[in-house]
Scaffold this active site. Structure first.
Site, PDB file in Angstrom:
ATOM      1  N   ASP A  33       0.874  -1.161   0.000  1.00  0.00           N
ATOM      2  CA  ASP A  33       0.000   0.000   0.000  1.00  0.00           C
ATOM      3  C   ASP A  33       0.926   1.230   0.000  1.00  0.00           C
ATOM      4  OD1 ASP A  33      -2.405   1.534   0.316  1.00  0.00           O
ATOM      5  OD2 ASP A  33      -1.962   1.695   2.460  1.00  0.00           O
ATOM      6  N   ASP A  76      -0.035   5.119   1.113  1.00  0.00           N
ATOM      7  CA  ASP A  76      -0.173   6.089   2.207  1.00  0.00           C
ATOM      8  C   ASP A  76      -0.004   5.425   3.570  1.00  0.00           C
ATOM      9  OD1 ASP A  76      -0.754   7.804   0.173  1.00  0.00           O
ATOM     10  OD2 ASP A  76      -2.816   8.218   0.777  1.00  0.00           O
ATOM     11  N   ASP A 115      -1.323  -0.269   6.138  1.00  0.00           N
ATOM     12  CA  ASP A 115      -1.653   0.335   7.432  1.00  0.00           C
ATOM     13  C   ASP A 115      -3.137   0.273   7.748  1.00  0.00           C
ATOM     14  OD1 ASP A 115      -2.851   3.551   7.120  1.00  0.00           O
ATOM     15  OD2 ASP A 115      -2.250   2.405   5.361  1.00  0.00           O
TER      16      ASP A 115
END
Length: 234
Positions: free
Chosen positions: A18, A20, A189
């Site tokens: 991922d 961000d 996250d």
């Protein structure tokens, strides 16, 4: 059959990241809102709406498609090349300084091991491509915007690269590269990435939100916390 062909025929390991809060220490959407606010392009109400959207996203209750369509309407008719130029400047000034050194090292390690490294992000190519180039990553999956005659139509190409949409766009890469998910890694996250976390052999929570942290603890997934680079704060 040549040795190269034999090696190619073996199932490969994927290492998916991922973007961000995983590769970089910022949420690019929030960072863009702050940037536009500082430039006087949006006002206080727009900034508050952006914060509300971010909170909905973190809680996993955001209607991502409706939100994307409302945002994209603002770009209808705008020149793609001009937006790409602006995004490059924005990336150099704000995104690259937010790159986690630990994340960059992980990318290098997976690449050195011969794994198929890919960024899998809900963001658009205007942020994902420069970051991939910076990290030497060949494969990237992102939300695609419809363009006609060099200008944005204001529409998104379904599905958005989010939740199950990430699996949809990843499927082609899996087939092309012969990736075995039963040997692969995914770093994220966010609890919104649980569909993909559930598919790989090595789901890894990086700087996890509270819901992902609890899920990782419950299921025994590894959890890693990266140190933000000194220049990442805004």
């Amino acid at each position: 059959m040549s040795e190269a062909a034999v090696v190619r025929a073996r199932p490969r390991v994927g290492a998916f990241f991922d973007m961000d809060k995983t590769l970089i220490a910022q949420n690019t959407g929030t960072l863009l809102m702050k940037h536009r606010y500082e430039r006087g392009e949006i006002g206080n109400l727009d900034l508050l709406k952006g914060v509300a959207v971010y909170l909905q996203y973190k809680l996993g209750v955001l209607d991502i498609r409706s939100w994307a369509q409302s945002v994209l309407a603002e770009y209808r008719g705008k020149d793609e090349a001009e937006i790409e130029k602006q995004a490059r400047e924005w990336f150099d000034a704000l995104i690259e300084p937010a790159l986690y050194p630990e994340a960059e090292q992980l990318v290098r390690e997976h690449d050195a091991a011969g794994h198929v490294v890919a960024i899998v992000s809900g963001a658009t190519k205007f942020v994902v491509r420069p970051l991939a180039a910076r990290l030497g990553i060949r494969h990237m999956l992102y939300t695609r915007l419809e363009v006609e005659g060099g200008c944005f139509t204001g529409r998104v190409i379904d599905p958005i690269c989010f939740e199950e949409g990430k699996i949809y766009w990843l499927q082609q890469l899996i087939e092309e590269e012969g990736i075995d998910l039963a040997k692969s890694y995914f770093y994220t996250d966010s609890i919104t990435d649980r569909p993909l976390l559930d598919l790989v052999a090595h789901p890894i929570a990086v700087n996890p939100d509270p819901m992902l942290y609890r899920e990782a603890a419950r299921r025994g997934w590894p959890v890693r916390f990266f140190t933000p680079p000194p220049r990442s704060g805004r």
